[in-house]
Scaffold this motif. Structure first.
Motif, short mmCIF file in Angstrom:
data_model
loop_
_atom_site.label_atom_id
_atom_site.label_comp_id
_atom_site.label_asym_id
_atom_site.label_seq_id
_atom_site.Cartn_x
_atom_site.Cartn_y
_atom_site.Cartn_z
N THR A 236 0.84 -1.20 0.00
CA THR A 236 0.00 0.00 0.00
C THR A 236 0.88 1.25 0.00
OG1 THR A 236 -0.12 0.07 2.42
CG2 THR A 236 -1.80 -1.22 1.28
N TRP A 237 0.29 2.35 -0.41
CA TRP A 237 1.03 3.61 -0.42
C TRP A 237 1.28 4.11 1.00
CZ3 TRP A 237 3.51 5.54 -4.44
CH2 TRP A 237 3.11 5.19 -5.72
N GLU A 238 0.25 4.06 1.81
CA GLU A 238 0.34 4.55 3.18
C GLU A 238 0.14 3.39 4.16
OE1 GLU A 238 1.27 7.53 3.60
OE2 GLU A 238 0.98 8.24 1.55
N PRO A 239 0.65 3.52 5.39
CA PRO A 239 0.43 2.45 6.38
C PRO A 239 -1.06 2.22 6.63
CG PRO A 239 2.16 3.96 7.11
CD PRO A 239 1.52 4.60 5.91
N GLU A 247 0.43 -1.19 12.36
CA GLU A 247 0.48 -0.47 11.10
C GLU A 247 1.52 -1.11 10.19
OE1 GLU A 247 1.01 3.74 11.36
OE2 GLU A 247 -1.16 4.03 11.35
N THR A 249 2.72 -1.64 5.72
CA THR A 249 2.54 -1.21 4.33
C THR A 249 2.54 -2.41 3.38
OG1 THR A 249 4.92 -0.85 4.08
CG2 THR A 249 3.57 1.05 4.72
N SER A 250 2.54 -3.63 3.94
CA SER A 250 2.47 -4.84 3.12
C SER A 250 1.77 -5.93 3.92
CB SER A 250 3.87 -5.30 2.69
OG SER A 250 4.70 -5.52 3.82
N ARG A 377 8.75 -2.38 2.13
CA ARG A 377 8.37 -1.05 1.62
C ARG A 377 9.49 -0.47 0.77
NH1 ARG A 377 6.17 4.07 5.29
NH2 ARG A 377 5.19 5.21 3.57
#
Length: 387
Positions: A236-239, A247, A249-250, A377
């Motif tokens: 994802t772009w953001e957490p 939190e 990002t993957s 990330r």
């Protein structure tokens, strides 16, 4: 994919010379006999990879599950599985961990994902076939002008036979379609019918957004198994809130085997609480390599819209961050001179300290002592740098 050796073809031609001529076309015989074995190999070991233990019908250990629509088997196809298991991999993000699976005599595999579209009683279904073609194209060029006079397509039977006669094995090309339909359509597909409502004629990596804002993420990735077992993540772009509300990002997602040795399929429905998921790409990670598939500005068939009521697919809008990063780290990486150690710079900028990642055998985050999600990330950050 496994390809017959030259020795195999020598023995095959020797055997063919010893018998009377046949009316069967060799390419057709080869692909028909191999499709069955290919589908068998591809459908082995899925439960081990997805870590979903199924006992009886529709019961998964610690994982929400549901039973596929059971239909009386018809002659001509084999039921490999009647289970549909959905796994919540993060709040509001549900992956298909197991699909009801049917195999047709020609090796076509039909999957019922159990994910409903919300209209017409439709569910998302997958049709996977393995098509045969020659090893390359046969191009005729005018020797004087250099003009291409004729191009023999790789799936032309005469060209396939010509290449076989020269000793080249037929190439297998996987064709994976995402379609929608109800129980009746599933029955038609299991009998070999052409799909009535095709959403994606060639699954690669795509995000389908419905009018409600829910996303369906679907794509092919490298298979698991062997010494280089693969884990697939959606980036994802953001957490976002990940497992145990940490939190991340993957998010790791299970994959489904489809006909063919070269690919597995992920199917994920995303409708997280609050701001909806902003998909950045898929990341396949082994113990020695990483492969990133992104929805960049050149991927016109990557971000799409899907209307369940009309069953129509339309062009979406590519996230502008693919060209103009908003994240300061991504911006800094994009401004580095070619040849820079992007991973080292990224990890340091993201708070992991000075880490040298160029040494052989020291690529994995556990070997470098860095946080795994930050590592992933940065792997995706690196793939976007320099366009």
């Amino acid at each position: 994919m496994n390809v017959p050796t030259d020795d195999f073809f020598d023995r095959l031609h020797a055997a063919a010379d010893a018998v009377p001529p046949s009316t069967l076309e060799l390419p057709v015989v080869l692909v028909a006999s191999r499709r069955k074995a290919t589908a068998r190999r591809a459908l082995t070991g899925v439960a081990a990879f997805t870590a979903v233990a199924v006992v009886g019908v529709g019961v998964a250990a610690g994982v929400p599950g549901e039973v596929a629509h059971e239909l009386a088997p018809a002659a001509g196809y084999e039921t490999l599985s009647t289970e549909v298991v959905h796994q919540e991999v993060a709040p509001g993000i549900t992956a298909v961990a197991e699909a009801a699976t049917y195999e047709l005599p020609d090796g076509t595999v039909v999957l019922d994902t159990g994910i409903e579209t919300g209209a017409h009683g439709d569910r998302f279904l997958v049709v996977s076939t393995v098509e045969v073609g020659a090893a390359g194209y046969d191009i005729q060029v005018d020797p004087e002008t250099g003009e291409v006079l004729e191009t023999q397509e790789s799936n032309d039977p005469a060209h396939i036979q010509k290449m076989i006669d020269l000793g080249y094995a037929p190439a297998e090309v996987q064709h994976v379609q995402l379609v929608v339909g109800d129980d009746g359509e599933l029955g038609r597909l299991r009998e070999g019918a052409v799909p009535a409502h095709v959403v994606l004629d060639e699954v690669g990596s795509a995000v389908l957004t419905s009018p409600s804002g829910s996303d369906l993420l679907v794509g092919l990735t490298e298979p698991s198994g062997g010494w280089a077992e693969t884990t697939t993540y959606l980036a994802t772009w953001e957490p976002i809130a990940g497992p145990e509300n940490r939190e991340v990002t993957s998010v790791a997602v299970p994959t489904l085997p489809v006909a063919g040795d070269g690919f597995e399929l992920y199917v994920v429905q995303a409708d997280p609480p609050g701001d909806r998921l902003s998909f950045r790409g898929a990341l396949a990670v082994t113990n020695h390599d990483e492969l990133v598939t992104t929805c960049g500005p050149q991927a016109s068939a990557c971000e799409l819209t899907f209307d369940p009521k009309t069953r129509e697919v339309g062009a979406g809008s590519t996230d502008p961050r693919t060209e103009t990063p908003e994240d300061p780290v991504a911006t800094a990486l994009d401004e580095l001179a070619p040849g820079a150690d992007l991973m080292s710079v990224c990890l340091e900028l993201r708070g992991q300290g000075a880490v040298a990642v160029t040494e052989m055998g020291a690529k994995a985050p556990e070997k470098l002592g860095v946080e795994p999600d930050t590592w992933r990330r940065c792997v995706v950050d690196r793939s976007y740098a320099w366009g």
